[in-house]
Scaffold this motif. Structure first.
Motif, PDB file in Angstrom:
ATOM      1  N   LEU A  49       3.869  -2.769   1.902  1.00 18.60           N
ATOM      2  CA  LEU A  49       4.015  -1.839   3.025  1.00 18.60           C
ATOM      3  C   LEU A  49       2.694  -1.303   3.555  1.00 18.60           C
ATOM      4  O   LEU A  49       2.684  -0.513   4.489  1.00 18.60           O
ATOM      5  CB  LEU A  49       4.920  -0.674   2.607  1.00 18.60           C
ATOM      6  N   ARG A  50       1.584  -1.733   2.943  1.00 20.71           N
ATOM      7  CA  ARG A  50       0.267  -1.242   3.357  1.00 20.71           C
ATOM      8  C   ARG A  50      -0.582  -2.395   3.879  1.00 20.71           C
ATOM      9  O   ARG A  50      -0.649  -3.458   3.256  1.00 20.71           O
ATOM     10  CB  ARG A  50      -0.450  -0.591   2.172  1.00 20.71           C
ATOM     11  N   PRO A  51      -1.249  -2.207   5.017  1.00 19.26           N
ATOM     12  CA  PRO A  51      -2.079  -3.284   5.563  1.00 19.26           C
ATOM     13  C   PRO A  51      -3.315  -3.522   4.699  1.00 19.26           C
ATOM     14  O   PRO A  51      -3.943  -2.582   4.210  1.00 19.26           O
ATOM     15  CB  PRO A  51      -2.477  -2.768   6.948  1.00 19.26           C
ATOM     16  N   ALA A  52      -3.666  -4.796   4.524  1.00 17.79           N
ATOM     17  CA  ALA A  52      -4.888  -5.135   3.797  1.00 17.79           C
ATOM     18  C   ALA A  52      -6.109  -4.731   4.612  1.00 17.79           C
ATOM     19  O   ALA A  52      -7.123  -4.307   4.061  1.00 17.79           O
ATOM     20  CB  ALA A  52      -4.922  -6.626   3.485  1.00 17.79           C
ATOM     21  N   ASN A  53      -5.993  -4.848   5.919  1.00 14.34           N
ATOM     22  CA  ASN A  53      -7.058  -4.454   6.828  1.00 14.34           C
ATOM     23  C   ASN A  53      -6.908  -2.958   7.114  1.00 14.34           C
ATOM     24  O   ASN A  53      -5.990  -2.547   7.813  1.00 14.34           O
ATOM     25  CB  ASN A  53      -6.973  -5.262   8.119  1.00 14.34           C
ATOM     26  N   GLU A  54      -7.808  -2.175   6.572  1.00 13.80           N
ATOM     27  CA  GLU A  54      -7.709  -0.718   6.715  1.00 13.80           C
ATOM     28  C   GLU A  54      -7.891  -0.242   8.156  1.00 13.80           C
ATOM     29  O   GLU A  54      -7.606   0.910   8.462  1.00 13.80           O
ATOM     30  CB  GLU A  54      -8.724  -0.039   5.800  1.00 13.80           C
ATOM     31  N   GLU A  55      -8.337  -1.118   9.041  1.00 12.40           N
ATOM     32  CA  GLU A  55      -8.492  -0.745  10.454  1.00 12.40           C
ATOM     33  C   GLU A  55      -7.167  -0.777  11.208  1.00 12.40           C
ATOM     34  O   GLU A  55      -7.078  -0.259  12.325  1.00 12.40           O
ATOM     35  CB  GLU A  55      -9.513  -1.661  11.118  1.00 12.40           C
ATOM     36  N   LEU A  70      -0.440  -6.344  -0.873  1.00  9.75           N
ATOM     37  CA  LEU A  70       0.197  -7.239  -1.834  1.00  9.75           C
ATOM     38  C   LEU A  70      -0.193  -8.687  -1.593  1.00  9.75           C
ATOM     39  O   LEU A  70      -0.528  -9.409  -2.540  1.00  9.75           O
ATOM     40  CB  LEU A  70       1.721  -7.089  -1.785  1.00  9.75           C
ATOM     41  N   ASP A  71      -0.170  -9.142  -0.348  1.00  7.96           N
ATOM     42  CA  ASP A  71      -0.540 -10.521  -0.034  1.00  7.96           C
ATOM     43  C   ASP A  71      -1.921 -10.866  -0.581  1.00  7.96           C
ATOM     44  O   ASP A  71      -2.112 -11.877  -1.259  1.00  7.96           O
ATOM     45  CB  ASP A  71      -0.541 -10.761   1.483  1.00  7.96           C
TER      46      ASP A  71
END
Length: 157
Positions: A49-55, A70-71
């Motif tokens: 549920l959280r983007p890997a790209n913090e932008e 997670l990916d």
């Protein structure tokens, strides 16, 4: 749903008659889960549920299009452990439908239902294998589905 496979990959026909590759034992998880190594949480279902790209703002994140935490973390973990022979050394369930699957080297996959849903679709997880009758070991909000054998009996048909 998260899917974990145990055992060497092989080819078999799925229920639709299509040949696919998979392992003898497959665990389909619909409750919360995490992989830990004894000192920390490595990755969890919630990381999806959280983007890997913090932008990417969380309200604009689409896990179907963008990489999730997670990916990225799971891909790296799988790559780092590809050559390892991960083996299950112990499995234990709890009275709430949770389960701990201990692997070699102190790795543990923990499944922990954390809702009180007892509706028609309250499945927490299921263990699938290649049994001729097509039955599965299923844990729901009501407990083990149907009048089935214990998990240990189902691993040794």
């Amino acid at each position: 749903m998260a899917i974990f496979e145990f055992g060497p990959p092989k080819k078999f026909l799925n229920r639709k008659g299509v040949e696919i590759e998979g392992s003898d034992l497959r665990l389909h998880v619909q409750c919360r889960w995490r992989m830990v190594d004894g000192s920390r949480i490595l990755f969890t279902g919630d990381d999806l549920l959280r983007p890997a790209n913090e932008e990417i703002p969380i309200d604009e994140f689409d896990w179907d299009k963008d990489d999730s935490v997670l990916d990225v973390v799971r891909r790296k973990w799988i790559e780092d452990h590809r050559a390892a022979q991960l083996k299950v050394v112990h499995v234990a369930g709890d009275q709430y439908g949770g389960c701990k699957i201990e692997l070699v080297d102190g790795l543990v996959l923990e499944l922990f239902p954390c809702d009180s849903d007892r509706g028609e679709y309250s499945e927490h997880w299921r263990l699938l294998d290649d049994r001729r009758d097509g039955s599965h070991f299923v844990v729901t909000g009501y407990g083990v589905e149907g009048d089935q054998d214990s998990p240990d009996d189902r691993l040794n048909p």
